[in-house]
Design an enzyme around this catalytic site. Structure first.
Site, PDB file in Angstrom:
ATOM      1  CB  THR A 167      -1.223   0.164   1.220  1.00 30.14           C
ATOM      2  OG1 THR A 167      -1.634   1.400   1.599  1.00 30.14           O
ATOM      3  CG2 THR A 167       0.014  -0.540   2.677  1.00 30.14           C
ATOM      4  CG  ASP A 168      -1.327   4.679  -1.155  1.00 28.34           C
ATOM      5  OD1 ASP A 168      -1.417   4.588  -0.048  1.00 28.34           O
ATOM      6  OD2 ASP A 168      -1.815   5.638  -1.592  1.00 28.34           O
ATOM      7  CD  GLU A 169      -3.626   3.236   4.307  1.00 30.22           C
ATOM      8  OE1 GLU A 169      -3.086   3.426   5.556  1.00 30.22           O
ATOM      9  OE2 GLU A 169      -4.342   3.221   4.242  1.00 30.22           O
ATOM     10  CE1 TYR A 175      -3.369  -2.403   5.864  1.00 28.76           C
ATOM     11  CE2 TYR A 175      -4.064  -0.400   5.503  1.00 28.76           C
ATOM     12  CZ  TYR A 175      -3.376  -1.956   5.158  1.00 28.76           C
ATOM     13  OH  TYR A 175      -3.626  -2.011   3.507  1.00 28.76           O
ATOM     14  CE  LYS A 229      -0.380  -4.771   3.088  1.00 30.95           C
ATOM     15  NZ  LYS A 229      -0.510  -6.121   2.599  1.00 30.95           N
TER      16      LYS A 229
END
Ligand code: NAD
Length: 352
Positions: free
Chosen positions: A126-128, A150, A154
């Site tokens: 994810t970009d997060e 989260y 990741k």
């Protein structure tokens, strides 16, 4: 035949990937085994369209179950790894399951892949993982600086995956995408949450000042990007996959209200999420220039189709809402207040 093990294939994106791969425009040269624990987010109905295919198999199981994972990895040529705990708000309430599935589960898969020889291992991320960026876009070379439990879990799994390439020579390819939307998304994420509540005559919560910016990626385009990476990507590389439509949450809310025939009186401004990243943006030149990726789904059309899908598939989402207490509530949250005037019009703009 290339035998692909798809983890998390009963979830939103994983099931879209499987339906695409085994569908009329998919790859006739692959078989797919889905390994999925069917947590609250996994839904067997998401795989109804492929259940009859002789190139499809389903195994209910945990990616942390080392003997099961070992057997399955040994019997497959490639792994596309979606399985994860995926909802930021849940990770704020309790992060333990995120560390277990996202970190330990990913390690269990990587470990088995190393034991069973060279395999393509596509790790969906994810970009997060980068945290917030005020302007411009992160390149793939940017070091992760995650903000939520989260995204930290990741980022940890990404680092483990890349380390298995450097240390063991495993053919790992990491994809980092922006916010996905489309049909079959569990109605806790903002777009399906707002659509289902608005269609039910309920109210929707807007975090903080609503100025948080996200890039929206239709799940069809995400699947296109993943396939390009699986079939043409390079070992040890990270690829960004974006949709090219940046919106503030307030702008997105305006579009969803309009699409559902509702107005701003149905919106409650609620206290901001702790650690809420202001903006995400990934630079997608590597996958566009290197692998020919182009997001094809126009956002306005994609959003209208998504709203229509939820309108027409109440039998898919109503049982999920009934069995999930946090989703069943239609009342304003404590401390919430009307979100106030809509502000400027909400043009859909293309990110640079
Ligand atoms: P989802 O929550 O809809 O699906 C996750 C699936 O994983 C479910 O089917 C669930 O049953 C399964 N699962 C969970 N724990 C498991 C375990 N221990 N063993 C086996 N299966 C397990 O998630 P999604 O939105 O489809 O996301 C898929 C992947 O894409 C995730 O890795 C997520 O981090 C990533 N991602 C999602 C988005 C997004 O916008 N949804 C954005 C960026 C990245």
């Amino acid at each position: 035949m290339t035998r692909i093990l798809v983890t998390g294939g009963a979830g939103f994106i994983g099931s879209h990937y499987v339906r695409t791969l085994l569908g009329p425009d998919g790859d006739p040269g692959v078989t797919v085994t889905v390994l999925d624990l069917l947590t609250y987010a996994g839904n067997p109905a998401n795989l109804d369209a492929v259940r009859g295919s002789d190139r499809f198999a389903f195994v209910r199981g945990d990616i942390c179950d080392a003997p099961l994972v070992d057997d399955l990895v040994a019997a497959h040529d490639q792994i596309v790894h979606f399985a994860a705990e995926s909802h930021v708000d849940r990770s704020i309430l309790d992060g333990a399951g995120f560390v277990r599935t996202n970190v330990v589960g990913t390690h269990t898969l990587l470990d088995a892949a190393v034991r069973h020889g060279p395999k393509v291992f596509v790790h969906i991320s994810t970009d997060e993982v980068y945290g917030s960026i005020d302007s411009g876009s992160w390149p793939e070379s940017q070091a992760p600086a995650p903000s939520s439990p989260y995204s930290a879990a990741k980022a940890s799994s990404d680092l483990l995956a890349l380390a298995h390439h450097r240390t063991h020579g495993l053919d790992v390819r990491v994809t980092r995408c922006s916010n996905n939307y489309g049909p079959h998304q569990f109605p806790e994420k903002v777009i399906p949450l707002f659509i289902t509540r608005l269609l039910d005559g309920g109210r929707v919560p807007l975090y903080g000042d609503g100025g948080h910016v996200r890039d929206w990626l239709h799940v069809d385009d995400h699947v296109q990007g993943i396939e390009l990476v699986r079939t043409g990507g390079r070992a040890g590389e990270i690829y960004h996959i974006g949709g090219g439509t940046e919106l503030t949450n307030r702008e997105l809310t305006g579009l969803l209200l309009e699409a559902c025939g509702a107005d701003w009186s149905r919106v409650d401004a609620v206290e901001d999420r702790p650690g809420h990243d202001r903006r995400y943006s990934v630079d997608c030149r590597k996958i566009t220039e290197g692998l020919g990726y182009r997001p094809r789904k126009d956002f306005t059309r994609g959003l209208a189709e998504t709203v229509a899908w939820y309108r027409e598939h109440r039998s898919w989402w109503e049982p999920l809402i009934r069995r999930t207490p946090s989703l069943a509530s239609r009342r304003p949250r404590a401390g919430s207040r009307p979100a106030g005037p809509p502000g400027p019009a909400s043009p859909v703009r293309r990110a640079g």
